[in-house]
Design an enzyme around this catalytic site. Structure first.
Site, PDB file in Angstrom:
ATOM      1  N   HIS A  79     -97.850 -94.959 -24.555  1.00 54.45           N
ATOM      2  CA  HIS A  79     -98.741 -95.252 -23.429  1.00 54.45           C
ATOM      3  C   HIS A  79     -98.283 -94.541 -22.155  1.00 54.45           C
ATOM      4  O   HIS A  79     -99.107 -94.063 -21.366  1.00 54.45           O
ATOM      5  CB  HIS A  79     -98.825 -96.758 -23.184  1.00 54.45           C
ATOM      6  CG  HIS A  79     -99.392 -97.505 -24.348  1.00 54.45           C
ATOM      7  ND1 HIS A  79     -99.345 -98.878 -24.450  1.00 54.45           N
ATOM      8  CD2 HIS A  79    -100.019 -97.080 -25.477  1.00 54.45           C
ATOM      9  CE1 HIS A  79     -99.919 -99.255 -25.588  1.00 54.45           C
ATOM     10  NE2 HIS A  79    -100.323 -98.169 -26.221  1.00 54.45           N
ATOM     11  N   ASP A 268    -103.448 -93.140 -27.972  1.00 57.59           N
ATOM     12  CA  ASP A 268    -102.180 -93.059 -28.704  1.00 57.59           C
ATOM     13  C   ASP A 268    -101.917 -91.648 -29.195  1.00 57.59           C
ATOM     14  O   ASP A 268    -100.781 -91.153 -29.135  1.00 57.59           O
ATOM     15  CB  ASP A 268    -102.204 -94.012 -29.903  1.00 57.59           C
ATOM     16  CG  ASP A 268    -101.897 -95.454 -29.525  1.00 57.59           C
ATOM     17  OD1 ASP A 268    -101.433 -95.692 -28.396  1.00 57.59           O
ATOM     18  OD2 ASP A 268    -102.126 -96.343 -30.364  1.00 57.59           O
ATOM     19  N   HIS A 370     -86.988 -43.939 -63.126  1.00 60.97           N
ATOM     20  CA  HIS A 370     -87.272 -45.138 -63.919  1.00 60.97           C
ATOM     21  C   HIS A 370     -88.530 -44.895 -64.752  1.00 60.97           C
ATOM     22  O   HIS A 370     -89.633 -44.984 -64.244  1.00 60.97           O
ATOM     23  CB  HIS A 370     -87.437 -46.348 -62.999  1.00 60.97           C
ATOM     24  CG  HIS A 370     -87.342 -47.668 -63.723  1.00 60.97           C
ATOM     25  ND1 HIS A 370     -88.437 -48.442 -64.012  1.00 60.97           N
ATOM     26  CD2 HIS A 370     -86.268 -48.322 -64.228  1.00 60.97           C
ATOM     27  CE1 HIS A 370     -88.041 -49.541 -64.647  1.00 60.97           C
ATOM     28  NE2 HIS A 370     -86.728 -49.482 -64.796  1.00 60.97           N
ATOM     29  N   ILE A 376     -92.709 -47.232 -63.822  1.00 60.04           N
ATOM     30  CA  ILE A 376     -92.822 -48.685 -63.674  1.00 60.04           C
ATOM     31  C   ILE A 376     -91.820 -49.125 -62.616  1.00 60.04           C
ATOM     32  O   ILE A 376     -90.666 -48.668 -62.621  1.00 60.04           O
ATOM     33  CB  ILE A 376     -92.537 -49.417 -64.999  1.00 60.04           C
ATOM     34  CG1 ILE A 376     -93.582 -49.044 -66.061  1.00 60.04           C
ATOM     35  CG2 ILE A 376     -92.524 -50.937 -64.793  1.00 60.04           C
ATOM     36  CD1 ILE A 376     -93.256 -49.607 -67.439  1.00 60.04           C
ATOM     37  N   GLY A 379     -87.817 -54.183 -62.302  1.00 59.11           N
ATOM     38  CA  GLY A 379     -87.930 -55.626 -62.061  1.00 59.11           C
ATOM     39  C   GLY A 379     -86.941 -56.133 -61.033  1.00 59.11           C
ATOM     40  O   GLY A 379     -87.250 -57.011 -60.235  1.00 59.11           O
ATOM     41  N   VAL A 380     -85.734 -55.552 -61.022  1.00 56.43           N
ATOM     42  CA  VAL A 380     -84.723 -56.020 -60.062  1.00 56.43           C
ATOM     43  C   VAL A 380     -85.160 -55.723 -58.625  1.00 56.43           C
ATOM     44  O   VAL A 380     -84.785 -56.439 -57.692  1.00 56.43           O
ATOM     45  CB  VAL A 380     -83.348 -55.380 -60.346  1.00 56.43           C
ATOM     46  CG1 VAL A 380     -82.773 -55.902 -61.641  1.00 56.43           C
ATOM     47  CG2 VAL A 380     -83.437 -53.869 -60.356  1.00 56.43           C
ATOM     48  N   GLU A 384     -85.719 -58.080 -55.475  1.00 52.77           N
ATOM     49  CA  GLU A 384     -85.181 -57.771 -54.146  1.00 52.77           C
ATOM     50  C   GLU A 384     -86.253 -57.917 -53.074  1.00 52.77           C
ATOM     51  O   GLU A 384     -85.991 -58.429 -51.978  1.00 52.77           O
ATOM     52  CB  GLU A 384     -84.610 -56.355 -54.135  1.00 52.77           C
ATOM     53  CG  GLU A 384     -84.135 -55.867 -52.772  1.00 52.77           C
ATOM     54  CD  GLU A 384     -82.976 -56.667 -52.182  1.00 52.77           C
ATOM     55  OE1 GLU A 384     -82.784 -56.608 -50.950  1.00 52.77           O
ATOM     56  OE2 GLU A 384     -82.276 -57.362 -52.958  1.00 52.77           O
TER      57      GLU A 384
END
Length: 467
Positions: A79, A268, A370, A376, A379-380, A384
């Site tokens: 209040h 409120d 690669h 491709i 994947g690592v 990352e």
């Protein structure tokens, strides 16, 4: 809306009894310097400890919003804060000679009148508005509560209440102009409860200062005079002074507004929004709000404010649909070509979720070796890129970002679903699952054209850079 911050011309005091603690207290509003916000000061305690009225200091939301710091508390702040926020006062020192502001008549009006009497002082510093430019939502399915903030270059708030109780029914109310409407239309709306709740509240010992003069009690059950007398004894009220009103209100008290309960819920909510620590430019829509939901909603606003602050720090040029571009990312992460593996951040919820974009081109150096005839993305390196995305989510919660670095501690449940090829666009989503001090865990998923290509759970820590 006002441009500059404002405080009070002079101090002003009020005296009364706290609603829940039942303890008498003097409250004194005093002028305060720019950017100091609202600060409660417990003058009854040695060294007069201060508690900034900020969302991170909320410690309890049982029938009111209690803030605390280092074991010192101030109960039922809403209040007082509602009056300050409604009058667009930015900076005020609020001294208390007890643990809870006086309840007065159960509304913010006595505080608002006192503050108006003290007068306002315009300060040289501009207001630090939080401008909402996207939808911020809070949803509580269990209690059917929804609160939403929508973009608006002003401030409006609409509240709907529906307690599925015939004694009250559904009500709604809206405030569209603080300066024109707050004092006359909302500050005088009083706190309320149902007759069926009163005994339970008394048994919990949280309405020690409550009486028929500082709360509206809505009759939602029949009571024999003996029961009413027993209830009066628990509240310390003469039983002869209690009657079941014919107008649906205990003692036939007249409502100040036909929808006074809805207006008080709006009041409120204003008081709880004040805990954000900055005025808001937004349209707020709230269905069945209460202090617990209000606090969670303000926490969402605070995260949005923190994210925007960080975005301004690193993203100097605002770009549609971009939180951080590549230049901002290089200011955040220590990585550089060829190991900087994300291009932009497009979604960011502090300590919750982050989404990055990685454009995979044939020019990437890893494609040279690669699977050269059938390139491709390793994947690592996808992992990352996920790690770097999560690292931004962690570092942006750290105050010393320039002096910090993220080290990864573990990778779990890594799965590669589909190959990522030159020309693909990786969309990486990381969601925080656990955070303890400087260590966090998050789940990350990478998508290409909406299809999942990789997922993993990662753990990392934030450490200070070695000198």
């Amino acid at each position: 809306m006002l441009i500059h911050q404002r405080t009070l011309q002079k101090e002003v005091s009020l005296w009364g009894t706290g609603l829940h603690t039942g303890k008498e207290c003097m409250i004194t509003f005093k002028p305060a310097p720019v950017n100091s916000g609202y600060r409660f000061v417990r003058t009854d305690i040695e060294n007069s400890p201060e508690i900034p009225a900020l969302i991170e200091n909320v410690v309890d939301v049982l029938r009111g919003t209690t803030i605390g710091l280092n074991g010192v508390k101030v109960h039922t702040t809403e209040h007082v804060l509602g009056a300050l926020y409604g009058l667009q006062i930015d900076n005020c020192r609020i001294e208390l000679s007890g643990p809870e502001p006086p309840v007065m008549d159960g509304s913010s009006h006595p505080f608002a009148e006192a503050l108006l009497g003290a007068g306002f002082l315009e300060q040289e510093e501009p207001k630090n508005y939080l401008v909402i430019d996207e939808t911020i939502e809070y949803h509580d399915a269990e209690n059917s509560v929804d609160i939403v903030a929508l973009p608006l270059d002003n401030f409006r708030i609409t509240v709907m209440v529906d307690y599925k109780n015939p004694a009250l029914g559904s009500q709604h109310s809206g405030l569209f102009d603080l300066e024109q409407e707050f004092v006359k239309e909302f500050s005088a709306s009083r706190t309320f409860c149902f007759l069926s709740e009163v005994e339970a509240l008394a048994n919990q010992g949280i309405i020690k200062g409550g009486d028929i003069d500082n709360a509206i009690v809505i009759i939602d059950k029949t009571m024999q005079q003996e029961e009413l007398s027993a209830l009066g004894e628990k509240l310390g009220i003469e039983s002869a002074n209690l009657i079941l009103g014919k107008n649906g209100i205990l003692n036939n008290r007249e409502l100040r507004f036909k929808n006074e309960p809805a207006r008080h819920k709006l009041l409120d909510l204003l008081g709880d929004i004040a805990l954000l620590g900055m005025p808001l430019k937004a349209q707020v829509l709230a269905a069945r709000p209460g202090h617990a939901s209000n606090v969670e909603f303000v926490k969402q606003l605070k995260k949005y404010a923190d994210r925007n602050k960080l975005a301004r720090q690193f993203q100097h040029e605002k770009k549609a649909g971009v939180i951080f571009d590549i230049n901002a990312i290089q200011n955040i992460l220590p990585h550089r070509y060829p190991f900087l593996l994300i291009d932009k951040i497009v979604e960011f919820k502090l300590d919750e979720k982050i989404v990055s974009i990685k454009n995979v081109t044939m020019n990437e150096p890893f494609f040279q070796g690669h699977f050269p005839g059938n390139p491709i993305m390793p994947g690592v390196l996808i992992l990352e890129a996920m790690a770097q995305t999560g690292g931004i989510m962690m570092l942006n919660g750290n105050d010393n970002i320039k002096e910090s670095v993220v080290y990864f501690m573990g990778i779990d449940k890594a799965r590669f679903r589909k190959p990522v090829l030159p020309g693909d666009t990786l969309v990486i989503e990381a969601i925080m699952t656990n955070k303890r001090r400087n260590v966090c865990q998050f789940d990350a998923k990478a998508y290409v054209r909406g299809e999942l290509v990789c997922e993993a759970s990662l753990m990392a820590t934030v450490v200070q850079k070695s000198k």
